[in-house]
Scaffold this active site. Structure first.
Site, PDB file in Angstrom:
ATOM      1  N   SER A  15       0.889  -1.087   0.049  1.00 44.01           N
ATOM      2  CA  SER A  15      -0.061  -0.016  -0.213  1.00 44.01           C
ATOM      3  C   SER A  15       0.860   1.244  -0.135  1.00 44.01           C
ATOM      4  O   SER A  15       2.147   1.189   0.219  1.00 44.01           O
ATOM      5  CB  SER A  15      -0.817   0.156   1.142  1.00 44.01           C
ATOM      6  OG  SER A  15      -0.139   0.160   2.404  1.00 44.01           O
ATOM      7  N   GLY A  16       0.297   2.353  -0.169  1.00 41.41           N
ATOM      8  CA  GLY A  16       1.131   3.643  -0.194  1.00 41.41           C
ATOM      9  C   GLY A  16       0.104   4.712   0.549  1.00 41.41           C
ATOM     10  O   GLY A  16      -1.089   4.479   0.718  1.00 41.41           O
ATOM     11  N   GLY A  82      13.256  -1.244  -1.816  1.00 46.98           N
ATOM     12  CA  GLY A  82      14.212  -1.031  -2.709  1.00 46.98           C
ATOM     13  C   GLY A  82      14.416  -2.184  -3.782  1.00 46.98           C
ATOM     14  O   GLY A  82      13.485  -2.795  -4.065  1.00 46.98           O
ATOM     15  N   HIS A 240      15.136   5.076   0.063  1.00 50.79           N
ATOM     16  CA  HIS A 240      14.825   3.639   0.220  1.00 50.79           C
ATOM     17  C   HIS A 240      13.914   3.668   1.702  1.00 50.79           C
ATOM     18  O   HIS A 240      14.484   4.284   2.686  1.00 50.79           O
ATOM     19  CB  HIS A 240      15.863   2.924   0.383  1.00 50.79           C
ATOM     20  CG  HIS A 240      15.903   1.272   0.897  1.00 50.79           C
ATOM     21  ND1 HIS A 240      16.746   0.728   1.633  1.00 50.79           N
ATOM     22  CD2 HIS A 240      14.773   0.739   0.563  1.00 50.79           C
ATOM     23  CE1 HIS A 240      16.197  -0.426   1.891  1.00 50.79           C
ATOM     24  NE2 HIS A 240      15.223  -0.700   0.896  1.00 50.79           N
ATOM     25  N   ASP A 241      12.941   2.679   1.854  1.00 51.27           N
ATOM     26  CA  ASP A 241      12.052   3.252   2.953  1.00 51.27           C
ATOM     27  C   ASP A 241      13.006   2.887   4.095  1.00 51.27           C
ATOM     28  O   ASP A 241      12.633   2.921   5.315  1.00 51.27           O
ATOM     29  CB  ASP A 241      10.864   2.503   2.889  1.00 51.27           C
ATOM     30  CG  ASP A 241      11.032   0.996   2.368  1.00 51.27           C
ATOM     31  OD1 ASP A 241      12.296   0.271   2.548  1.00 51.27           O
ATOM     32  OD2 ASP A 241       9.717   0.209   2.113  1.00 51.27           O
ATOM     33  N   THR A 242      13.707   1.658   4.218  1.00 48.07           N
ATOM     34  CA  THR A 242      14.603   1.232   5.303  1.00 48.07           C
ATOM     35  C   THR A 242      15.344   2.376   5.853  1.00 48.07           C
ATOM     36  O   THR A 242      15.694   2.712   6.964  1.00 48.07           O
ATOM     37  CB  THR A 242      15.321  -0.113   5.269  1.00 48.07           C
ATOM     38  OG1 THR A 242      14.387  -1.012   4.836  1.00 48.07           O
ATOM     39  CG2 THR A 242      15.816  -0.632   6.551  1.00 48.07           C
ATOM     40  N   THR A 263       6.766  -5.497   6.870  1.00 50.76           N
ATOM     41  CA  THR A 263       6.610  -6.852   5.911  1.00 50.76           C
ATOM     42  C   THR A 263       7.942  -7.355   5.990  1.00 50.76           C
ATOM     43  O   THR A 263       7.845  -8.657   6.116  1.00 50.76           O
ATOM     44  CB  THR A 263       6.353  -6.320   4.519  1.00 50.76           C
ATOM     45  OG1 THR A 263       5.079  -5.607   4.362  1.00 50.76           O
ATOM     46  CG2 THR A 263       6.138  -7.691   3.701  1.00 50.76           C
TER      47      THR A 263
END
Length: 491
Positions: A15-16, A82, A240-242, A263
């Site tokens: 999702s976003g 990523g 990058h989300d991390t 996730t």
């Protein structure tokens, strides 16, 4: 009303969201202005993302934000998962639909790549161990099949880079997301040209790399017409989300053990230099780049994917249980009935996760779970014990001990898992913020636009803005016994 509003576009593999952060620079107030699904699609020739659909949803979110906040909006930043990428031609046009990182084209590519370059040599150059999701493997698959897209490509952009290009017209690759590809040198911050050339990848597609916090430019005139306001700068945040999540977890330099829980579970330390020796390679750790010249020395662990896939399967079977309901079922189940290795490749692909967990238990001579709660409890406790195993490796590789773990992300809402993590690891777990990824994205923008002096100030702003929950270890003896059983199974 706070004077400034910063916009974080936060895209996950399911999702976003478009988040508005209202701030007077003493506190952050987050508001979700638009949420949307991000379903992948399986076609006869592979698994794909609907990148154009995501861009359309981003425009909808930006239009809503402009309607609410108008000229108070300072900037926009995008973060995503990523590795996934798109290829563009010399006119900036998309060459085909972008594949998902779980696309089966990676199959057999690790062996093919290591026949060209030994994995230990690739790790020495890139600091990244080989995993099925690496960009390197997916591009090598395109080389092997002589992909027309790759043959005609002028530029490779990762998912957040493409979306930023469509907003601004500027093609640039942000460093933190590039570092997930297994094609970047973590020491120089430039492309790992030796690996790229050895794999036969066209060097011309690898363009300019920019640091997190680079202002790319204002939105295009056409975008301004669609959302109702011009001249909003787009920042290549921690894309990058991390990287964004770690930036958004308020650690201090000497207290730098972190977990990004979602996730995927990703656990590691924030450091200044990559660790690329043979011991780090054997342990399966990676070096990805972060904000402010930092390196994220980390290990990927399966994460809440296990529970999400169980939920999805039971919904397909006609029983759609909420996450709160799943947590209650797990809490009521018997502890330590059996364990799985969350990182066994059998759990990496979607499809009937409850049956996979039961089959793994049966294959390893353990009690086979029949009830939903038991399956969920096994997944939860196994994740926590995998964190303990990762902590032990970090202690060995760094020669350090750690007094606490800083955990951020949506997974910390699972109180059973957070407490199990403290129990298994035997150290304090400080959980927060839930919105670590958006927070990291936002403070990167705030530093880039001069509203904050540095990232230390940004982390202090986060610390002052959100509540944190501390979990202390319990039932230490029972968890140590469980860990011994778990280690034997994972061997």
């Amino acid at each position: 009303m706070p004077k400034q509003v910063f916009i974080a576009v936060d895209l996950g593999a399911g999702s976003g969201r478009v988040i508005a952060a209202k701030t007077d620079l003493t506190k952050l107030y987050l508001e979700e202005v638009h949420r949307f699904d991000n379903p992948g699609t399986d076609l006869p020739d592979g698994s794909y993302w609907n990148l154009i659909g995501l861009y359309r949803e981003i425009l909808t979110g930006l239009r809503t934000a402009v309607e609410r906040y108008g000229d108070k909006i300072v900037s926009i930043g995008i973060d995503t998962w990523g590795c996934d990428h798109a290829l563009l031609d010399g006119h900036g046009q998309l060459l085909g639909m972008p594949h998902q990182y779980r696309d089966p084209r990676h199959e057999g590519m690790a062996e093919a790549m290591h026949a060209i370059l030994p994995e230990v040599e690739i790790f020495a150059q890139t600091g990244v161990a080989t995993n099925f999701y690496n960009t390197s493997l997916h591009l090598l698959a395109e080389v092997k099949k002589q992909s027309p897209g790759l043959l005609h490509a002028s530029r490779l952009l990762f998912t957040p880079d493409v979306l930023a290009y469509w907003l601004t017209g500027v093609q640039a690759v942000e460093r933190t997301v590039a570092s997930t590809s297994q094609l970047l040198d973590p020491r120089s911050g430039d492309w790992a040209w030796g690996v790229i050339e050895s794999l036969g990848l066209p060097s011309g597609i690898f363009g300019e790399i920019v640091a997190p916090g680079t202002v790319l430019g204002p939105i295009r005139a056409e975008v301004a017409r669609q959302i109702g306001r011009a001249d909003i700068p787009v920042v290549a945040s921690a894309c990058h989300d991390t990287a964004a999540a770690v930036a958004g977890i308020p650690m201090t330099e000497g207290d730098n053990l972190w977990l990004s829980s979602g996730t995927w579970s990703i656990m590691g330390i924030e450091t200044r230099e990559p660790i690329t020796g043979p011991d780090a390679f054997k342990a399966g750790f990676c070096n990805e780049l972060g904000v402010d010249g930092t390196v994220r020395f980390l290990k990927n662990i399966a994460g809440l994917w296990l529970i999400q896939e169980c939920k999805r399967q039971w919904a397909l079977d006609g029983e759609d249980i909420t996450y709160a309901g799943l947590a209650e079922l797990a809490k009521e189940a018997e502890p330590f009935s059996a364990f799985i290795d969350p990182d066994d490749p059998v759990f990496a692909s979607p499809g009937d996760m409850p049956a996979k967990i039961a089959a793994w238990c049966e294959r390893t001579g353990q009690t086979v779970p029949r009830k939903k709660g038991c399956i969920l409890r096994i997944a939860t406790e196994s994740l926590a014990l995998k964190y303990r195993m990762t902590l032990d490796k970090l202690r060995q590789l760094t020669g350090r001990d750690f007094a606490r773990l800083h955990a951020g992300g949506g997974g910390i809402q699972n109180a059973l898992l957070s407490q199990a993590t403290a129990n298994a690891m035997g150290i304090e777990v400080v959980a927060g913020p839930i919105e670590a990824t958006s927070c990291g994205n936002l403070i990167t923008q705030m530093v880039a636009t001069g509203h904050l002096p540095d990232f230390a100030a940004g982390r202090q702003l986060i610390r002052d803005s959100f509540e944190f929950v501390t979990y202390t270890p319990q039932d230490t003896e029972a968890w140590n016994e469980a860990y011994a059983r778990f280690q034997a199974l994972c061997r």
